[in-house]
Scaffold this motif. Structure first.
Motif, mmCIF file in Angstrom:
data_model
loop_
_atom_site.group_PDB
_atom_site.id
_atom_site.type_symbol
_atom_site.label_atom_id
_atom_site.label_comp_id
_atom_site.label_asym_id
_atom_site.label_seq_id
_atom_site.Cartn_x
_atom_site.Cartn_y
_atom_site.Cartn_z
ATOM 1 N N VAL A 138 0.864 -1.179 0.000
ATOM 2 C CA VAL A 138 0.000 0.000 0.000
ATOM 3 C C VAL A 138 0.902 1.231 0.000
ATOM 4 C CG1 VAL A 138 -1.956 -1.057 1.206
ATOM 5 C CG2 VAL A 138 -0.139 0.000 2.530
ATOM 6 N N VAL A 139 0.385 2.313 -0.526
ATOM 7 C CA VAL A 139 1.104 3.582 -0.523
ATOM 8 C C VAL A 139 0.435 4.509 0.468
ATOM 9 C CG1 VAL A 139 1.801 5.582 -1.882
ATOM 10 C CG2 VAL A 139 1.765 3.312 -2.926
ATOM 11 N N ASN A 140 1.248 5.023 1.364
ATOM 12 C CA ASN A 140 0.733 5.934 2.383
ATOM 13 C C ASN A 140 1.243 7.351 2.099
ATOM 14 O OD1 ASN A 140 -0.676 6.564 4.765
ATOM 15 N ND2 ASN A 140 1.247 6.590 5.923
ATOM 16 N N ASP A 141 0.331 8.306 2.045
ATOM 17 C CA ASP A 141 0.632 9.709 1.785
ATOM 18 C C ASP A 141 1.138 9.903 0.356
ATOM 19 O OD1 ASP A 141 1.177 12.386 1.938
ATOM 20 O OD2 ASP A 141 2.924 12.191 3.235
ATOM 21 N N GLU A 142 2.415 9.658 0.099
ATOM 22 C CA GLU A 142 2.989 9.935 -1.215
ATOM 23 C C GLU A 142 4.136 8.967 -1.477
ATOM 24 O OE1 GLU A 142 2.686 11.370 -3.990
ATOM 25 O OE2 GLU A 142 4.733 10.976 -4.603
ATOM 26 N N GLY A 143 4.181 8.371 -2.697
ATOM 27 C CA GLY A 143 5.255 7.445 -3.026
ATOM 28 C C GLY A 143 5.655 7.463 -4.478
ATOM 29 N N SER A 144 5.159 8.439 -5.255
ATOM 30 C CA SER A 144 5.403 8.425 -6.702
ATOM 31 C C SER A 144 6.553 9.323 -7.152
ATOM 32 C CB SER A 144 4.141 8.856 -7.450
ATOM 33 O OG SER A 144 3.836 10.209 -7.137
ATOM 34 N N ASN A 145 6.987 10.242 -6.317
ATOM 35 C CA ASN A 145 7.940 11.263 -6.756
ATOM 36 C C ASN A 145 9.236 10.679 -7.284
ATOM 37 O OD1 ASN A 145 8.766 14.031 -7.062
ATOM 38 N ND2 ASN A 145 10.037 13.779 -5.239
ATOM 39 N N ASN A 146 9.800 9.686 -6.632
ATOM 40 C CA ASN A 146 11.058 9.071 -7.050
ATOM 41 C C ASN A 146 10.909 7.580 -7.304
ATOM 42 O OD1 ASN A 146 13.260 11.095 -7.134
ATOM 43 N ND2 ASN A 146 12.580 11.481 -5.021
ATOM 44 N N LEU A 147 9.728 7.178 -7.712
ATOM 45 C CA LEU A 147 9.493 5.759 -8.030
ATOM 46 C C LEU A 147 9.977 5.518 -9.471
ATOM 47 C CD1 LEU A 147 8.241 3.111 -6.977
ATOM 48 C CD2 LEU A 147 6.142 3.775 -8.130
ATOM 49 N N GLU A 148 11.085 4.790 -9.615
ATOM 50 C CA GLU A 148 11.716 4.593 -10.917
ATOM 51 C C GLU A 148 11.117 3.397 -11.653
ATOM 52 O OE1 GLU A 148 15.867 4.275 -9.901
ATOM 53 O OE2 GLU A 148 16.159 6.396 -10.410
ATOM 54 N N ASP A 149 11.477 3.313 -12.968
ATOM 55 C CA ASP A 149 10.948 2.243 -13.802
ATOM 56 C C ASP A 149 11.390 0.864 -13.317
ATOM 57 O OD1 ASP A 149 9.644 4.036 -15.365
ATOM 58 O OD2 ASP A 149 11.150 4.076 -16.967
ATOM 59 N N LEU A 150 12.621 0.777 -12.741
ATOM 60 C CA LEU A 150 13.118 -0.529 -12.268
ATOM 61 C C LEU A 150 12.150 -1.132 -11.239
ATOM 62 C CD1 LEU A 150 15.450 -2.603 -12.348
ATOM 63 C CD2 LEU A 150 16.505 -1.338 -10.439
ATOM 64 N N ALA A 151 11.701 -0.297 -10.330
ATOM 65 C CA ALA A 151 10.758 -0.773 -9.309
ATOM 66 C C ALA A 151 9.399 -1.078 -9.923
ATOM 67 C CB ALA A 151 10.619 0.264 -8.214
ATOM 68 N N LYS A 152 9.007 -0.217 -10.889
ATOM 69 C CA LYS A 152 7.704 -0.449 -11.511
ATOM 70 C C LYS A 152 7.686 -1.763 -12.282
ATOM 71 C CE LYS A 152 6.402 4.430 -11.917
ATOM 72 N NZ LYS A 152 6.063 5.533 -12.847
ATOM 73 N N LYS A 153 8.808 -2.112 -12.950
ATOM 74 C CA LYS A 153 8.889 -3.363 -13.700
ATOM 75 C C LYS A 153 8.827 -4.562 -12.750
ATOM 76 C CE LYS A 153 11.502 -1.591 -17.667
ATOM 77 N NZ LYS A 153 12.794 -1.632 -18.418
ATOM 78 N N ALA A 154 9.547 -4.452 -11.632
ATOM 79 C CA ALA A 154 9.520 -5.549 -10.652
ATOM 80 C C ALA A 154 8.104 -5.799 -10.146
ATOM 81 C CB ALA A 154 10.464 -5.236 -9.500
ATOM 82 N N LEU A 155 7.375 -4.727 -9.924
ATOM 83 C CA LEU A 155 6.004 -4.869 -9.435
ATOM 84 C C LEU A 155 5.072 -5.371 -10.524
ATOM 85 C CD1 LEU A 155 5.874 -1.605 -7.329
ATOM 86 C CD2 LEU A 155 6.096 -3.932 -6.481
ATOM 87 N N THR A 156 5.355 -4.944 -11.783
ATOM 88 C CA THR A 156 4.516 -5.392 -12.890
ATOM 89 C C THR A 156 4.626 -6.896 -13.074
ATOM 90 O OG1 THR A 156 4.792 -3.247 -13.964
ATOM 91 C CG2 THR A 156 4.035 -5.074 -15.336
ATOM 92 N N LYS A 157 5.850 -7.446 -12.842
ATOM 93 C CA LYS A 157 6.025 -8.901 -12.943
ATOM 94 C C LYS A 157 5.053 -9.658 -12.034
ATOM 95 C CE LYS A 157 10.956 -9.268 -14.050
ATOM 96 N NZ LYS A 157 12.243 -9.753 -13.529
#
Length: 1019
Positions: A138-157
């Motif tokens: 879950v994301v609390n308050d704010e978590g998108s400002n420095n969320l890079e593609d590497l993390a997004k790809k890992a989560l997409t898997k």
């Protein structure tokens, strides 16, 4: 079948090397098979013949224990997890969850708003999570400002779609719920993530939450002992802790790696409440019994009942297997017996038949035993001991059985020990009258004399978990957790019955001292937790007594040394007995030191209850089960609770009946009457025709959460009390030695309208329907013959306008009648009849000490002639000795000159009164009803003129013989700092008004007080 003959042996395991594998012995057969059955064993059996040996030793497992944490219906005591965060925990929050247990293995937070390093750490963390684990984010308050593609790809898997559109301070709240559902041996997740748009203003703090609920249809049971040997697939039963025994529930054991040593996991959720704690000082923990063993002996059953009389009462096949023995050596342990027993005599799951002494006394080394057995879903008893002594029955669970479960049969069975045995869900059976319910009792008339009309509550209806036909047996650490009638029943065979006939002399069992009865418990029984009373009919049915053989009858217990009534008494001791949630009585004890019936059978004896706790309405409120028990308000909080009978049933802590009874150092807790429900700490037997002993006494009584209005209740006409017209309802009395009940030390509590016992200084307590009085009290038993069906009025000369009307303690068809009034000594009384006076009247002096006396006038028709003698009757030896005669005198005052060998009577023919002075001439022991020489009596034989009308002389006797009321014994002083009533509305020290409050079903005392105070006017 299996038949072990002379010198034959069957061994499965040994005590030193129990059998470890799984073994099933199945017994086949139908009751209507065509093959000839064995003359002794019958069909479908394991039989051990004379000289045979049977040794079965299964794996050691804990047989039963207690629940140590309460199980609530629909809940399984499994832990749920909830995570909530708002400000101060910004970023992506991760939980890694074990899919089998729902446990959170690891949690971390990644502030991907502040740092790209946190984004890379997130990607690495996700890659390292083991396959098969549940990962939640879950994301609390704010978590998108420095969320890079590497993390997004890992989560997409992993299948995430939401992170691709995560924006700055996404204005929704995210709630994630993980439900774990059971699938065979593990759990599988259903992840439910939902966004709830709340259009939050900037002042509202963001919040994220994760909840993990185990929806696995299983429960965790916390036990009092480590469940040694209980394994996956075993079946257990959890006992009811409410009034209905049918709230017992079965479960299957599941694997539970995360359970502690004293926990098990079972499949399913409980349907009922099962208490796992001490409640209000009473151990009400549910018993938990093991049903499964690695050695199983079972009967193979047909799907429905067929072809026999039992089908009138049972829809299922009742022709199970059975195990019977007449042996050289038998030891059985670690065995499960299922579908055993038959609805026919002599065919039981475990049956010791006419084996004599099977311990060291009989030459058995080691002594014979059955241990660690699970006997369940049986069709005729659990363990039967017949003509056998010295057997050890230990750690045996008997569940869902027909007929008495642990059963001693004919009367001579002695020295047997039942140690740590559990019986529950014990139902009626057709075998014996005592096994039968009301329907069976009426329908089964075999053995009865033609014209017999069953009275089920008198002749039958005694199904019990432990049925003791001889008191000299030991019951230690046993639990009777639900029977159709009673938990423990001690019953008496005046002579041994059946094959045991002639094994002891008549009356021996009634005088045999009681074995050990220690640390036993009884609950959820429909009649009583324990009964020590009654016998069985030991003669065949005949025209005089049409009841079947072994029907219930009256009997009285009076234990003496060596079972010899001429030797000293031996008290029957009941130690550490716990009884709760039994619908009628916790215990009915009418034996040992007690008087019984019309006379004390063991004169000089008494019953004592010491150091005990009585709880009226505990914190165990039960739950609604309207098919099997009542539900209504009650207790201090007036909340809904299960009730023993109806919502108006008068719950009583100590029911005083017969006597003499001594109640000492006892605490009464939570007895609170409501309008229409007369709950009380002390009460009396309902609808009682028998006597009440003035030597009944109480001392050192403590009340806890018992209003003073609920300490005692003597009864009033209405539901359960009927019309209060029976003799015993009118003559109730007890002695408050130290004033701990009434607050008047030495006072007697009497029925408020019994003016034979009152004087002018008595204090009325309307809430108790009682009066607090002082005086010296005794009894007279008045036996009448010819006729015996008459009623009597007894009048105290001090209160001639307040007679006591008695109908007699015996039925009107009896050949004699008996009236049993309590009297105040040193007073004058008259007796009157609703028919012509009886030709024979015998007056017994009961509880009279030497020189105690009363004056008695008996009404007779004019022209009656009398013969009057005195005698002493020894009820033990049945001998009667004449002691004196009464001579007519024309001077009434001469009656005072009477002595033992010569007395005087005064016949006042104008009033129709025969006057006598009734006086005791011999010493009496403290608790004896009669003197040391026997019962002193006066016998009047009257020759009454034919055609005489009713002998009621009241109009002629009074006011001629009216006396001024006199207080012979001054009232004691009230204990200091005590109040019987609350007083209110005072001003300047002057009482303006006095107001009392009683509990009501609709409005408790606090609400009534509030209403009263609100309506007070300033003055």
């Amino acid at each position: 079948h299996i038949l072990i003959g002379n010198k034959g042996e069957l061994h499965i395991g040994s005590p030193e090397c129990p059998y470890k594998g799984n073994l099933t012995i199945s017994l086949f057969g139908r009751s209507d098979d065509s093959e000839v059955e064995h003359s002794y064993f019958g069909r479908k059996y394991i039989g051990v013949g004379t000289g045979g040996t049977l040794e079965i030793h299964g794996e050691k497992k804990l047989s039963w224990t207690f629940l140590n944490k309460t199980l609530h219906p629909g809940q399984g005591n499994e832990n749920s997890y909830r995570f909530e965060r708002s400000w101060g925990n910004r970023g992506v929050i991760i939980h890694v969850i074990n899919p089998k247990t729902g446990d959170v293995l690891h949690t971390d937070r990644f502030d991907t708003y502040r740092s790209k390093d946190e984004s890379r750490r997130l990607a690495q963390y996700v890659d390292k999570v083991e396959t098969g684990q549940i990962l939640t984010m879950v994301v609390n308050d704010e978590g998108s400002n420095n969320l890079e593609d590497l993390a997004k790809k890992a989560l997409t898997k992993l299948g995430s779609q939401h992170f691709h559109r995560l924006g700055f301070r996404y204005d929704d709240q995210l709630t994630m719920q993980i439900n774990l559902y059971k699938d065979h041996d593990s759990y599988w997740p259903y992840v439910h993530a939902k966004y709830v748009c709340v259009l939050c203003p900037s002042t509202v703090r963001p919040q994220a939450s994760i909840s993990i609920d185990t929806l696995s249809n299983c429960s965790i049971l916390e036990l009092a002992d480590e469940p040694q040997g209980w394994t996956f697939g075993d079946r257990i039963v959890v006992a009811s802790t409410d009034y209905s025994m049918h709230q017992a529930e079965e479960f299957s054991v599941l694997p539970c790696p995360s359970c502690t040593r004293n926990q098990i996991k079972v499949e399913g959720k409980p349907a009922y409440l099962h208490i796992g704690e001490e409640v209000d000082g009473v151990d009400m923990r549910a018993e938990v019994g093991l049903l499964t063993r690695n050695i199983l002996i079972r009967g193979e059953m047909e799907p429905t009942c067929y072809g026999n009389d039992a089908c009138k009462f049972f829809s299922f096949d009742t022709f199970g297997g059975h195990l019977k023995r007449g042996f050289r050596t038998v030891h059985i342990e670690g065995v499960e017996l299922k579908h055993m027993g038959q609805q026919s005599m002599g065919h039981y799951p475990v049956h010791f038949h006419m084996n004599g002494d099977v311990d060291e006394k009989g030459g058995y080394n080691p002594p014979t035993y059955v241990k660690d057995l699970s006997i369940h879903h049986t069709f005729s008893r659990c363990v039967t001991i017949h003509g056998t002594n010295g057997l050890l029955v230990k750690d045996v669970v008997g569940y869902d059985a027909l007929g008495h479960c642990f059963f001693t049969e004919d009367g001579p069975e002695e020295r047997n020990t039942f140690d740590h045995c559990l019986g529950l869900l014990v139902k009626a059976s057709t075998l014996l009258p005592s096994d039968r319910d009301s329907k069976m009792c009426r329908d089964i008339t075999s053995g009865a004399y033609p014209g017999y009309v069953a009275k089920p509550r008198q002749d039958c209806s005694a199904t019990s978990t432990f049925w003791m036909a001889n008191p000299n047996n030991n019951l230690i650490n046993c639990a009777a957790a639900g029977s159709e009638e009673t938990g423990f029943w001690f019953i008496f065979h005046h002579v041994p019955t059946g094959p045991s006939e002639g094994m002891y002399s008549p009356g021996k069992s009634e005088h045999t001292p009681m074995g050990l009865f220690i640390n036993n418990r009884a609950h959820s029984n429909y009649r009583a937790g324990m009964i020590l009373d009654h016998g069985v009919k030991t003669t065949e049915a005949n025209a005089k007594d049409k009841r079947p053989y072994l029907s219930l009858i009256g009997a009285r217990y009076s234990p003496h040394q060596d079972a010899d009534p001429f030797k000293p008494r031996v008290p029957a001791l009941v130690h550490h007995f716990v009884a709760y949630k039994n619908q009628d009585h916790g215990a009915w004890l009418r034996g040992g030191d007690v008087c019984g019936g019309t006379f004390p059978d063991d004169d000089g004896s008494r019953q004592e209850v010491k150091n005990s706790l009585f709880v009226g309405e505990s914190g165990n409120r039960g739950m609604p089960d309207l098919n099997d028990q009542s539900w209504g308000p009650g207790g201090p909080d007036h909340l809904g609770r299960s009730l023993p009978r109806g919502v108006d049933f008068p719950i009583r802590g100590m029911q005083i009946y017969d006597g003499p009874i001594n109640i000492q150092n006892c605490t009464f807790r939570k007895f609170i009457a409501l309008d229409g429900r007369h709950t009380s700490a002390f009460g009396f037997r309902l609808n009682n025709s028998w006597q009440s002993c003035p030597n009944n006494n109480v001392t050192d009584i403590t009340f806890d959460d018992v209003p003073i209005t609920s300490r005692v209740f003597f009864g009033e006409p209405g539901p359960w009390f009927s019309k209060m017209e029976m003799d015993g309802d009118k003559t109730t009395i007890f002695h408050d030695i130290d004033g701990s009940v009434s607050e008047y030390p030495g006072a007697f509590l009497v029925k408020e309208d019994n003016w034979l016992l009152r004087h002018p200084d008595c204090i009325d307590i309307p809430d108790w329907r009682a009066a607090i009085c002082s005086g010296h009290y005794a009894q007279i038993y008045i036996q009448t013959r010819n006729p015996a069906n008459l009623n009597m009025k007894m009048v105290k000369d001090e209160y001639p306008d307040k007679p006591l009307e008695l109908v007699g303690a015996l039925g009107k068809r009896n050949h004699y009648q008996q009236f049993q009034p309590v009297v105040m000594l040193s007073k004058g009384y008259t007796m009157h009849w609703d028919q012509a006076a009886p030709a024979e009247v015998t007056i017994w002096l009961i509880n009279f000490n030497r020189n105690d006396w009363i004056n008695m006038g008996v009404c007779y028709p004019k022209g009656t002639e009398f013969t009057i003698i005195s005698d002493i009757h020894n009820r033990l030896t049945k001998e009667t000795r004449k002691t004196g005669v009464f001579i007519r005198t024309t001077q009434r005052e001469k009656m005072g000159l009477s002595h033992q060998t010569r007395g005087y009577y005064y016949w006042e023919e104008d009033t129709g009164l025969l006057f006598l002075k009734i006086k005791a001439h011999n010493e009496k022991e403290d608790f004896a009803f009669c003197s040391v020489k026997g019962c002193e009596r006066v016998k009047i034989k009257a020759l009454i003129p034919p055609g005489s009308g009713p002998s009621d002389c009241m109009a002629e006797a009074y006011p001629k013989h009216t006396e001024m009321p006199v207080v012979d014994v001054p009232m004691p002083k009230k204990l200091p700092r005590s109040k019987l009533t609350d007083q209110a509305r005072c001003h300047s020290g002057k009482i303006l008004e006095s107001k009392g409050f009683r509990n009501s079903i609709l409005m408790g005392i606090p609400a009534q007080l509030e209403n009263y105070i609100t309506n007070l006017k300033d003055e």
